[in-house]
Design an enzyme around this catalytic site. Structure first.
Site, PDB file in Angstrom:
ATOM      1  CG  HIS A  83     -26.520   1.028  31.864  1.00 55.80           C
ATOM      2  ND1 HIS A  83     -25.371   0.899  32.591  1.00 55.80           N
ATOM      3  CD2 HIS A  83     -27.542   0.807  32.736  1.00 55.80           C
ATOM      4  CE1 HIS A  83     -25.676   0.618  33.841  1.00 55.80           C
ATOM      5  NE2 HIS A  83     -26.980   0.553  33.953  1.00 55.80           N
ATOM      6  CG  HIS A 140     -24.331   1.980  40.937  1.00 54.79           C
ATOM      7  ND1 HIS A 140     -24.853   2.873  41.825  1.00 54.79           N
ATOM      8  CD2 HIS A 140     -25.161   1.996  39.879  1.00 54.79           C
ATOM      9  CE1 HIS A 140     -25.962   3.405  41.322  1.00 54.79           C
ATOM     10  NE2 HIS A 140     -26.175   2.873  40.142  1.00 54.79           N
TER      11      HIS A 140
END
Lengths: 753, 236, 79
Positions: free
Chosen positions: A49, A95
């Site tokens: 990430h 998300h």
């Protein structure tokens, strides 16, 4: 007193998603064993990430430069120039994992994060777009996720006062356990007010603003980079609660601070919170940071350095201002009911230094955390392997019987989840606030007015995971081409795009192959269309024990409509009696289509071919025709093919209190009737013109080497398609009442929302 | 005669239609308009106050419940009691006026429990007001709504009073001006979309007139409301 | 028939924006003694069955639907 010098066992390493080799590199970097705080910091910063360790080498293939690019990838958001004194900042972000666990809060905080990425650049957010993927809509699980995600996006965007102007929602079984929630924000910034995430000037204070730090989403960044297992689902404190009111205050306060020139650098505390924001800001400025954990405003008792550094509490920002300006910063924040707290300072030494109770608890070279060219940085050099499933994925058209019952097929398609109307979704989003939305949801692209400038923005978000699954390279090309096509249908010149790359586990060579090829296809299309990538986000590990998702790159395109008269069009028929023209050629392509899936229950290729030169020519034809005031409406042909596109042209005006207008169509063709009506051949559009302008349109089209075929006329309250199938001396008819079509169109998704 | 009116647009933390109201009044209608911070007490100089839409204090407790205690609200009743002073509350502004007791009734969640953003039709029920004198009786206006709590409710006595005194200004209707259940988008009692106080100088409405100012946005009907106030004040 | 009274609040430590905003407003209005406000949901449910079974069922319902264990906790009484 916390004791962080614990023995790092294999189990602890595993919990931190670090392997032995990476651990040994940490020891080499530090020249000693790390303590648990430092291990946590490495774990977060080296997660996919934050580090993009799997994707970075591949992402290099994207074109990122161009005459309009003011800021390419690598900042909070990219910015394009309008040449009118302002820049357009935009970015898309995923998300997915948080939304799978808690759809409402997950989606809401997703919107919050991407808004902050935009306003930290100094840009005022003017539009939100969303791209959603769910599993089978007939299942309760999907309905629960859909409901939560949509209300979460609405809750956040509506409250902050940024219109959600466009989006797409797709249902495929492969997303059953991994829904995708991608949100994009566009903002406008004065060119001389652009801010970056930099910690410049040793001695300058580092200020903390916004919400308090709690034990939210600790290890969120590593959480977002791990597959969803049962256990993960139960993991506590991984999902944060959204506070859009706080966000609105932060937005106004931040823009005021920037406007008053009080900001040197500013960044959202997103994934890996304080750790990533401070180290990235230092890295970009070639400096270091010194932070005192005791000064960080906390929401909970007894939070230690490990928790504070890795917390992902939302609505927090890190700001560097000039030494001496602290009081001025605090004053503005106080006006908005917020606080600014000095938690550290910029230092010359390029180090990440953290203190707690007067003692140093982390001391790490900045580069080791952020610089992918650093020798111990865990970049993965991987090779993809062509997946087994691709070997036998294409059908022969002849294996599919040419159907007879075209009306029945049409009815089934128009009410299928991926084609039917999504108005009950976007009706929940305030898409009009800020009074700039000239083209409301329900057209190919949203058109947004820029007050006081001779400029309209056109924007669309698009991606077809099924295409990419069946043919990663071509699917990647089409993702970019279609987003650009949507934008050009409004009359806008596509300028640049952002992308969100949603894939499975990249450590699997077959998934990595999908990733590589899709990016190559996208990069190729981007070069051909002259639309560079200015920002983006990679989301890996979208898989459950059962399956990985379809590889789903999502493209968020932005285009310009310039000039005094700001001409733009919508997708729906405007008047009765206009001439309907088909631009482009229909080929005998039924592979990968909604038709094949919904009617024949097959997900098979070949994916429709795409010739980028043709694509560009089609877009050019539309843009030119609209600019000259010849084209009155324009709609691209995509899911469900020509027949569905025509129905959409008839009906979508009604979504905005305008009239539905019917059409009478005559088609002459030698190709299969299912390919003709429902095939998804690329680079086609339906446009309308006045009779007297037909020739002018044909001239523009032929100049661009695009075939323009007059296929019918608007009017009435029915959609009538007559097909003369010359080769078989055969004729067929589709003749339906618009009210009946509308009813069906409203069923597939709307009844579940 | 060409003197510009002075509009004050109150900005609460969480207001988000403040800029749109400013644009509508200043840029489109060429009037004087400025923001008033919620802590300000100096509101005497304005002819008309606008309480804009948005989510004051996040609407976290009830819509408008916290904003009504803002400092500016302390001076607002005095303002309203003066001659030739007007207040319009739009959406969240309407909710604040209800919470503050300046208008009767309360707001419930929309009947479908969802936020709704779309163009709706409303009829003008009373044209003899400072806010609607430019409209014809029964005229259908096309103006968008955007709210989650716009389901207007009041008890029967209040409703009867509103009807008897002609204080219901706007009602949800279909495109032909028929008051139907289907057109009652949020479930409001008696299809109520906007009401006025007894004195006739405070209007609360859920639809957003500031969003219907130019044809590119889908309608120009919002102008009629603003223009009515401008005309009214200029004449008096 | 028994009645279940169910209280759902955010777990300790989870940010609760509603309560926080109301808290700030109350302090601003002069109620300086307010130290913390938390807002939750209250649900009443009528339910048949013996006490043990009801407790088990309500617990299950709370866990499965009414509360999201990722962020919320619940408590209930049967009367």
């Amino acid at each position: 007193m916390n004791n962080y010098d614990i023995e790092i066992t294999d189990e602890i390493l595993k919990e931190h998603n670090l392997n032995k080799e990476e651990y040994n590199n940490i020891i080499k970097i530090l020249g000693r064993k790390p303590n648990i705080v430092e291990l946590g910091v490495f774990s977060a910063m080296w997660s996919e990430h934050c580090s993009y360790k799997h994707s970075k080498p591949v992402l290099k293939k994207f074109p990122t430069k161009g005459k309009y690019v003011l800021q390419g990838p690598g900042e909070n958001a990219g910015i394009i120039d309008t040449k009118l004194g302002i820049g357009i900042a935009f970015k898309i972000e995923s998300h997915n994992h948080p939304s799978s666990v808690e759809p409402f809060q997950g989606a809401a905080t997703g919107v919050g994060g991407i808004l902050r990425d935009i306003f930290t650049m100094g840009a005022r957010p003017v539009a939100i777009l969303d791209s959603l993927r769910f599993g089978n809509i007939k299942t309760l699980k999907t309905q629960h996720l859909l409901h939560g995600v949509v209300s979460g996006i609405a809750f956040y965007g509506n409250c902050v006062g940024v219109p959600t102007v466009a989006g797409e929602t797709v249902f495929e079984d492969s997303y059953q356990d991994n829904c995708l929630v991608n949100a994009m924000t566009i903002g406008i910034v004065n060119k001389n007010k652009i801010k970056k995430g930099i910690a410049k000037g040793a001695g300058n204070p580092i200020m903390y603003i916004g919400a308090l730090t709690g034990r939210d989403g600790i290890h969120g960044a590593s959480f977002a980079s791990a597959e969803l297992t049962e256990e993960n689902q139960k993991r506590r404190s991984s999902v944060q609660v959204a506070d859009p009111f706080m966000e609105k205050l932060l937005l106004e306060a931040t823009l005021e601070l920037i406007d008053k020139n009080l900001v040197i650098g500013i960044q959202d505390m997103g994934a890996a919170g304080l750790t990533s924001s401070s180290s990235e800001m230092a890295y970009r400025a070639g400096t270091g940071v010194e932070i005192d954990i005791d000064k960080v405003p906390k929401r909970e008792l007894n939070m230690n350095a490990y928790e504070v550094l890795l917390s992902e509490s939302q609505e927090r920002m890190l700001l560097v201002c000039k030494k001496g300006n602290e009081k001025k910063v605090e004053k503005i924040l106080r006006k908005w009911g917020l606080h600014a707290v000095k938690i550290g300072k910029v230092i010359k030494e390029q180090k990440f230094k953290i203190y707690e109770n007067g003692k140093i608890v982390a001391d790490i070279p900045i580069r080791a955390l952020t610089d992918s060219s650093y020798k111990y940085f865990p970049l993965k050099k991987q090779k993809g392997i062509k997946p087994e499933y691709l070997k036998n994925i294409n059908i022969n058209n002849d294996d599919i019987k040419v159907p007879d019952n075209i009306e029945e097929i049409f009815k089934k398609l128009i009410s299928s989840p991926n084609i039917s109307c999504k108005s009950n979704i976007w009706r929940q989003y305030d898409h009009m606030v800020q009074t700039n939305t000239f083209t409301l949801p329900g057209s190919d692209a949203a058109v947004i007015n820029i007050k006081g400038k001779d400029l309209l923005l056109s924007t669309s978000v698009d991606g077809n995971g099924r295409y990419v699954y069946l043919d990663p390279f071509t699917g990647g090309m089409i993702a970019v081409a279609e987003a650009a096509r949507n934008v050009s249908m409004s009359g806008a010149q596509p300028i640049a795009f952002t992308n969100c790359l949603n894939f499975g586990n990249p450590e699997d060579p077959e998934i990595f192959y999908q990733f590589q090829k899709a990016v190559e296809g996208m990069a190729y299309a981007a070069k051909k269309l002259n639309t560079p990538v200015i920002s983006g986000n990679v989301s890996f590990y979208n898989e459950s024990p059962q399956n990985a998702i379809y590889p789903t790159p999502v493209v968020g395109m932005v285009g310009y409509i310039k000039g005094k008269n700001k001409r733009y069009v919508k997708q729906y028929f405007k008047n009765e009696g206009d001439i309907i023209v088909l631009l482009g050629e229909t080929k005998e392509e039924i592979g990968a289509s909604e038709y094949l899936k919904e009617i024949h229950n097959m997900v098979k290729g070949p994916v429709p071919g795409i010739d980028m030169a043709k694509e560009k020519a089609l877009q050019k034809t539309c843009i030119e025709g609209i600019k000259n005031g010849i084209i009155i409406s324009a709609h691209d042909i995509s899911k469900g093919g020509l027949a569905v596109a025509l129905a959409e042209c008839c009906l979508s005006g009604k979504l905005h209190n305008e009239k539905a207008i019917g059409a009478y169509i005559e088609l002459q063709s030698d190709i299969r009737i299912d390919a003709l009506l429902f095939g998804e051949t690329q680079s086609r559009a339906i446009v309308t013109v006045k009779r007297e302008n037909l020739l002018r349109l044909k001239r523009i089209a032929s100049k661009n080497k695009i075939i323009a075929t007059e296929i019918g006329k608007t009017g009435g309250d029915r959609l009538i398609i007559n097909i003369d199938w010359a080769a078989k001396k055969y004729s067929k008819k589709l003749n339906l009442d618009l009210n009946e079509i509308e009813k069906l169109w409203m069923t597939g998704v709307n009844e579940y929302v | 005669m060409n003197k510009k009116l002075k509009f004050g647009i109150v900005v609460f933390p969480g207001s988000n239609c403040d800029a749109d109201c400013l644009w509508a009044l200043k840029d489109v209608l060429n009037q004087e308009a400025e923001f008033i911070w919620h802590e300000s007490k100096n509101i005497k100089k304005y002819d008309c106050l606008v309480l804009p839409g948005g989510f004051s204090y996040g609407d976290y407790l009830r819509s408008g419940a916290i904003a009504r205690f803002a400092k500016v609200m302390e001076s607002i009743s005095d303002f309203a009691n003066k001659k030739n002073k007007f207040i319009i509350g739009i959406c969240n502004g309407f909710q604040i006026l209800l919470e503050a007791g300046l208008l009767p009734g309360a707001m419930l969640h929309n009947k479908n429990l969802k936020f709704i953003c779309e163009y709706v039709n409303i009829t003008v029920e009373n044209t003899n007001t400072p806010f609607t004198n430019r409209c014809a009786k029964g005229q259908v206006l096309k103006i968008p709504i955007a709210h989650g709590e716009g389901n207007y409710y009041c008890d029967e006595r209040t409703l009867n009073t509103l009807i008897a005194k002609d204080k219901i200004i706007f009602r949800y209707c279909d495109s032909n001006g028929m008051i139907t259940d289907e057109a009652n988008v949020n479930g409001s009692i008696y299809n109520i979309a906007g009401i006025m106080n007894t004195k006739g100088n405070i209007l609360g409405m859920m639809p957003h007139p500031e969003r219907a100012m130019i044809k590119e946005l889908g309608s120009e009907d919002g102008r009629l409301i603003w223009q009515s106030i401008i005309d009214y004040i200029k004449k008096s | 028939m028994a009645k279940a009274k169910i209280y759902i609040t955010f777990k300790d430590g989870v940010l609760e924006p509603q309560g926080k905003t109301v808290n700030a407003a109350l302090v601003k209005m002069g109620y300086k003694n307010i130290k913390d406000v938390r807002i939750g949901k209250y649900i009443e449910m009528e339910i048949d069955g013996n006490n043990e079974k009801i407790k088990k069922e309500v617990d299950e319902i709370c866990d499965k639907l009414l509360a999201n264990p990722n962020i919320e906790k619940y408590d209930f009484e049967i009367i």
